[in-house]
Write a protein that holds these residues in place. Structure first.
Motif, PDB file in Angstrom:
ATOM      1  N   ILE A   9       0.823  -1.213   0.000  1.00 52.61           N
ATOM      2  CA  ILE A   9       0.000   0.000   0.000  1.00 52.61           C
ATOM      3  C   ILE A   9       0.858   1.264   0.000  1.00 52.61           C
ATOM      4  N   ASN A  10       2.167   1.107  -0.225  1.00 51.21           N
ATOM      5  CA  ASN A  10       3.034   2.281  -0.182  1.00 51.21           C
ATOM      6  C   ASN A  10       2.757   3.260  -1.296  1.00 51.21           C
ATOM      7  N   CYS A  11       2.462   2.748  -2.459  1.00 50.60           N
ATOM      8  CA  CYS A  11       2.222   3.651  -3.580  1.00 50.60           C
ATOM      9  C   CYS A  11       1.163   3.020  -4.460  1.00 50.60           C
ATOM     10  N   PRO A  12       0.647   3.781  -5.422  1.00 49.33           N
ATOM     11  CA  PRO A  12      -0.468   3.256  -6.223  1.00 49.33           C
ATOM     12  C   PRO A  12      -0.103   2.096  -7.145  1.00 49.33           C
ATOM     13  N   MET A  13       1.168   1.725  -7.241  1.00 50.37           N
ATOM     14  CA  MET A  13       1.530   0.557  -8.039  1.00 50.37           C
ATOM     15  C   MET A  13       0.846  -0.700  -7.503  1.00 50.37           C
TER      16      MET A  13
END
Lengths: 121, 419
Positions: A9-13
């Motif tokens: 969930i760190n980035c939208p990837m």
């Protein structure tokens, strides 16, 4: 051996990460595309944390509420305690982005900071 | 009034376009017209984090992301008018209205459309049932909670699993409401994977795929909704109905680019995006009118809006300075959408106007697993890239180098093929 499938969930990837564990020991982390993903996976299977974003009441400002966040991620099981403290707090205008609104929220040791500015009326 | 470039809308697209245009041509005067009482657009109510990882290499909330851009306006030849509504757009004149100036016109050299998008409301969804209070779009609820400080309801059902709906499921839960279910008509979510994890799974909110709302009950206020499972042709399956008691229904059922001004200016609209058809410079079918951001096509990440809008702003500045090569003198390559591709942006390329790489952004028609993104030049394969998962909720892109493009004569085809 225990295998856990996670979505980072760190980035939208939203990388799909596989963590292989033996009891409490992490044997491998695969599927992540960056270092942040590995850190996320290791934390998520041991002591998961989240950044809480919400608003806090402002007195005497151009807006009635100002957006804010926990400066660092807090333990996931503290989310509702942190919300409760924020919802019982009030701050005074003017507020600048980055201002510390609550120094240590709900005993987490982590401050609540403003994410927007609010001027005086 | 006079400005070299008029920008319609002061959200993320308008701010990035203005800054890039000013950097490209400091001698040009730039005017942003914004209908709200502050700049930043929808970012002001998006108080959650996850913005800016591409642009600033750190994770920011929406208001922080907007502020980074607003700070960059200072020191440039950029003016802005707030509480100002644009009424009409042409390539050399914009008509607007506000309380101070009344109706006024701005003569200009170019216009950049940055109006963003709006949510699909209940009226456009044809949900049967009564019409009580308590039915909101997710974005309206977001504004009520985050800006005005009101909770719209205590027991909530959300229809649609777009990102705003997912974000609001978490937001309302944090504020003490009970979110009973998120229903999604399609067999897959329209939102980002990370949002399903951190907004629904974290709080044990059920995501019901292939489900829709078939009835809304309640006289004054919503008292319950009836949901049902749908079949492959999206029709409700008899016998699967369940009634859920709630006081609020949020709708997160897609965004539509806001192109009333564009249509009135006779700009050609792509039916697949509901946004203008543009070339590599983000110029619409009307010369001198550019478009970028969510008015052009709905983006998943604001970082891509900023990046795209910077290029549009730069192009508009070059156009005003007449540095751009005229359409007639240069070859025009068409970008065709092949199998599995719902749309591409841009739709045409004039190679002579490309400064460096060409980024083609597109969305898929459905979910593809272990598939390939293919790019062909005049029928000849140029790119064949494996991708584990492609979903309509996430924008895809291919980057083509200018020197490679020189080999292309007529058309570039982008398609998704199964492995």
């Amino acid at each position: 051996m225990d295998t856990r499938e996670l979505t980072c969930i760190n980035c939208p990837m939203g990388c799909r990460i596989t963590v292989v564990m033996e009891g409490a020991e992490i044997l491998s982390v695969t599927g992540n595309n960056c270092k942040r993903g590995e850190i996320y996976a290791k934390t998520e299977v041991t002591a998961p944390v989240r950044t809480v974003t919400t608003t806090i009441k402002v007195n005497g400002g151009t807006h009635d509420r100002v957006s804010c966040k926990t400066k660092e991620p807090i333990p996931k099981d503290k989310i509702f305690e942190v919300m409760d403290v924020i919802n019982r707090s009030v701050c005074e205008a003017p507020v600048r982005t980055g201002d510390i609104l609550i120094p240590d929220c709900a005993g987490t040791g982590i401050p609540i900071v403003a994410t927007k500015g609010v001027d005086n009326i | 009034m006079r400005a070299d470039i008029v920008i319609v809308g002061g959200g993320p697209a308008g701010l990035a376009a203005a800054i890039a245009a000013a950097k490209e041509a400091p001698e040009l005067s730039i005017l942003i017209l914004e209908r709200d009482n502050e700049l930043g657009g929808i970012l002001n109510q998006c108080i959650h984090n996850g913005f800016g990882l591409h642009t600033f290499k750190e994770e920011l909330t929406g208001p922080e992301y907007a502020e980074r851009f607003e700070q960059q306006l200072v020191g440039h030849n950029i003016r802005y008018l707030l509480d100002t509504m644009v009424l009409n757009v042409a390539s050399n004149q914009v008509t607007a209205v506000n309380s101070n100036d009344g109706v006024f016109t701005v003569d200009c050299g170019a216009v950049i459309l940055c109006m963003g998008c709006r949510e699909r409301p209940r009226g456009a969804l044809n949900i049967p049932g009564l019409r009580p209070a308590g039915v909101f779009t997710a974005g309206t609820a977001q504004r009520l909670v985050n800006i005005e400080g009101y909770i719209p309801g205590k027991e909530v059902v959300i229809l649609g699993s777009g990102d705003i709906g997912l974000i609001m499921a978490r937001r309302l839960t944090l504020e003490g409401a009970k979110v009973k279910a998120v229903c999604e008509l399609m067999p897959y979510s329209g939102g980002l994977k990370r949002n399903i994890v951190q907004c629904l799974d974290d709080f044990d909110i059920p995501l019901l795929l292939s489900h829709t709302v078939i009835d809304i009950k309640g006289k004054e206020r919503v008292s319950s909704v009836v949901i049902a499972e749908v079949d492959g042709s999206l029709k409700p399956i008899p016998g699967t109905e369940q009634e859920i008691k709630c006081d609020t229904l949020l709708l997160s059922c897609g965004l539509i680019p806001e192109n009333e001004l564009s249509r009135a200016a006779d700009i050609k609209i792509d039916p697949a995006t509901n946004g203008p058809i543009v070339n590599e410079s983000f110029e619409t079918s009307v010369q001198g009118i550019f478009a970028c951001g969510n008015v052009l096509h709905v983006h998943d990440l604001v970082d891509y809006v900023s990046e795209e809008s910077s290029r549009a702003g730069k192009s508009a500045a070059r156009f005003v300075k007449k540095n751009e090569i005229e359409t007639a003198e240069t070859k025009n390559i068409r970008i065709q959408k092949g199998s599995g591709v719902r749309y591409t942006v841009p739709c045409t390329v004039r190679i002579a106007n490309l400064e460096d790489d060409l980024i083609i952004r597109f969305r898929s028609t459905g979910v593809f697993k272990d598939s390939y993104i293919d790019v062909q030049f005049d029928g000849e394969q140029k790119i064949h890239r494996r991708k584990q998962i492609i979903t309509p909720g996430e924008m895809e892109q291919v980057i083509l180098k200018r020197e490679e493009l020189e080999q292309c004569i007529d058309e570039i085809t982008v398609s998704i093929t199964e492995g």
